[in-house]
Design an enzyme around this catalytic site. Structure first.
Site, PDB file in Angstrom:
ATOM      1  N   HIS A  30       0.848  -1.207   0.000  1.00 22.83           N
ATOM      2  CA  HIS A  30       0.000   0.000   0.000  1.00 22.83           C
ATOM      3  C   HIS A  30       0.884   1.259   0.000  1.00 22.83           C
ATOM      4  O   HIS A  30       0.628   2.217   0.719  1.00 22.83           O
ATOM      5  CB  HIS A  30      -0.959  -0.001   1.192  1.00 22.83           C
ATOM      6  CG  HIS A  30      -1.951  -1.139   1.145  1.00 22.83           C
ATOM      7  ND1 HIS A  30      -3.249  -0.979   0.719  1.00 22.83           N
ATOM      8  CD2 HIS A  30      -1.809  -2.456   1.445  1.00 22.83           C
ATOM      9  CE1 HIS A  30      -3.871  -2.150   0.781  1.00 22.83           C
ATOM     10  NE2 HIS A  30      -3.032  -3.060   1.215  1.00 22.83           N
ATOM     11  N   TYR A 293       3.426  -4.555  10.058  1.00 25.38           N
ATOM     12  CA  TYR A 293       3.213  -3.119   9.895  1.00 25.38           C
ATOM     13  C   TYR A 293       4.231  -2.348  10.743  1.00 25.38           C
ATOM     14  O   TYR A 293       4.737  -1.303  10.338  1.00 25.38           O
ATOM     15  CB  TYR A 293       1.780  -2.715  10.286  1.00 25.38           C
ATOM     16  CG  TYR A 293       0.700  -3.232   9.348  1.00 25.38           C
ATOM     17  CD1 TYR A 293       0.918  -4.342   8.543  1.00 25.38           C
ATOM     18  CD2 TYR A 293      -0.543  -2.630   9.267  1.00 25.38           C
ATOM     19  CE1 TYR A 293      -0.066  -4.833   7.696  1.00 25.38           C
ATOM     20  CE2 TYR A 293      -1.534  -3.110   8.417  1.00 25.38           C
ATOM     21  CZ  TYR A 293      -1.297  -4.221   7.635  1.00 25.38           C
ATOM     22  OH  TYR A 293      -2.270  -4.703   6.799  1.00 25.38           O
TER      23      TYR A 293
END
Ligand code: HEM
Length: 305
Positions: A30, A293
């Site tokens: 992303h 993450y």
């Protein structure tokens, strides 16, 4: 968190970062996105079902990042694909992050399968493109991945980041004031409906489109938070499994109203929940996301001279 999760997340993160288009100053996935702000206002329909006040009344400021899912920060918006919508509700009880994609199912249900999938879809050194036979072999061993892969293959280019529905995919639990727990899944559903481009041009620019849209009618940049109320028998621990149709309630509306100021570096972590919402303890993918993450964030925020 178990060291197995940490070790697997590290291997996945390294595999993602080894892609030639990956950038150390951007997210490992992303990488290309755009950030806007708005407010979430509940309908009150979750009253009695959760002790999370921000899901029942008042109104909460929100930061929202829309994204293309790949690791290439320069990818064209005209490349068909699922898209991401990461919402951070800044509640008095801490952040509640709802980090969703426009796919109906995730690709894998555990970390080892994710590593196998990354290897199967990597370009073949001999040809420079992925070998379809390897993907077929992967699906033969992982039939649970078929729904997610078929959705990825059929993905279209949206008219706007705001004309797509996005799904949380994991199971979470609503926790009421007496400690009662009920499984749920959620979707962000665009108030104006879904809309896709028939023939995407090369110069599609979804960030610019969103800026223009924010100057228009509010319905064009609003999403309903739709809660699918599960039963004790619904599958948990498996974001590849699509739930049967379940009763839904509209928990509230997210109204986007402006482009964001300078919010980076910011992390959207789906394990950031508040009291009144619980995580699924059986979901390996959710735990891997928290670890991966964090690693991606550490790399992209490392000072460089
Ligand atoms: C093992 C499975 C997964 C791995 C390893 C993974 C990995 C990543 C990584 C490394 C990032 C960048 C994080 C950052 O730098 O802040 C990311 C972002 C993101 N992922 Fe995942 N992901 C996984 C599963 C999922 C699932 C199941 C969803 C959707 C339900 C999802 C949706 C997103 C979204 C929307 C973003 C962008 C967040 C933002 O805008 O900051 N991912 N993912």
């Amino acid at each position: 968190m178990s060291t197995d999760i940490e070790a697997t997340a590290e291997r996945i993160h390294e595999a993602l970062r080894s892609a030639p288009t990956s950038s150390p100053t951007h997210r490992a996935l992303h990488a290309k996105g755009t950030v806007v702000e708005g407010r979430f206002t509940p309908t009150g329909q979750l009253a009695g079902r959760t002790s999370a006040a921000h899901l029942v009344d008042g109104s909460t400021p929100a930061v929202v990042r829309f994204s293309h899912p790949g690791g290439d920060p320069d990818v064209s918006d005209g490349v068909p694909s699922a898209r991401g919508m990461a919402v951070k509700l800044r509640t008095a009880q801490g952040d509640h992050d709802l980090v969703a994609v426009s796919s109906p199912a995730f690709l894998v249900r555990d970390g080892e399968s994710f590593l196998e999938l990354l290897a199967a879809r990597a370009p073949d050194p001999a040809t420079g493109v992925p070998d379809p036979e390897r993907m077929i072999a992967f699906v033969e061993v992982h039939p649970e991945s078929l729904a997610g892969i078929q959705a990825a293959m059929g993905a279209q280019v949206p008219v706007s980041y705001a004309t797509l529905a996005y799904n949380g995919l994991h199971t979470f639990f609503l926790v009421d004031g007496d400690g009662g727990r009920r499984p749920f899944r959620y979707s962000w559903v665009p108030v104006g409906g879904e809309e896709f481009l028939d023939t995407p041009a090369d110069d599609v620019d979804l960030a610019a489109e969103l800026v223009e849209r924010l100057a228009g009618p509010p319905e064009g940049t609003a999403f309903d938070l739709v809660i699918h109320l599960g039963t004790a028998d619904d599958p948990t621990g498996d974001p590849t499994a699509i739930w049967p149709e379940r009763p839904v309630v509209v928990a509230g509306r997210l109204q986007l109203d402006r482009t964001a100021g300078d919010v980076e570096p910011i992390i959207f972590d789906p394990t950031n929940v508040t009291p009144g919402v619980d995580l699924d303890p059986d979901d390996e993918i959710l735990q891997l996301r928290r670890a991966a993450y964090g690693r991606s964030f550490a790399v992209r925020t490392t000072p460089r001279i």
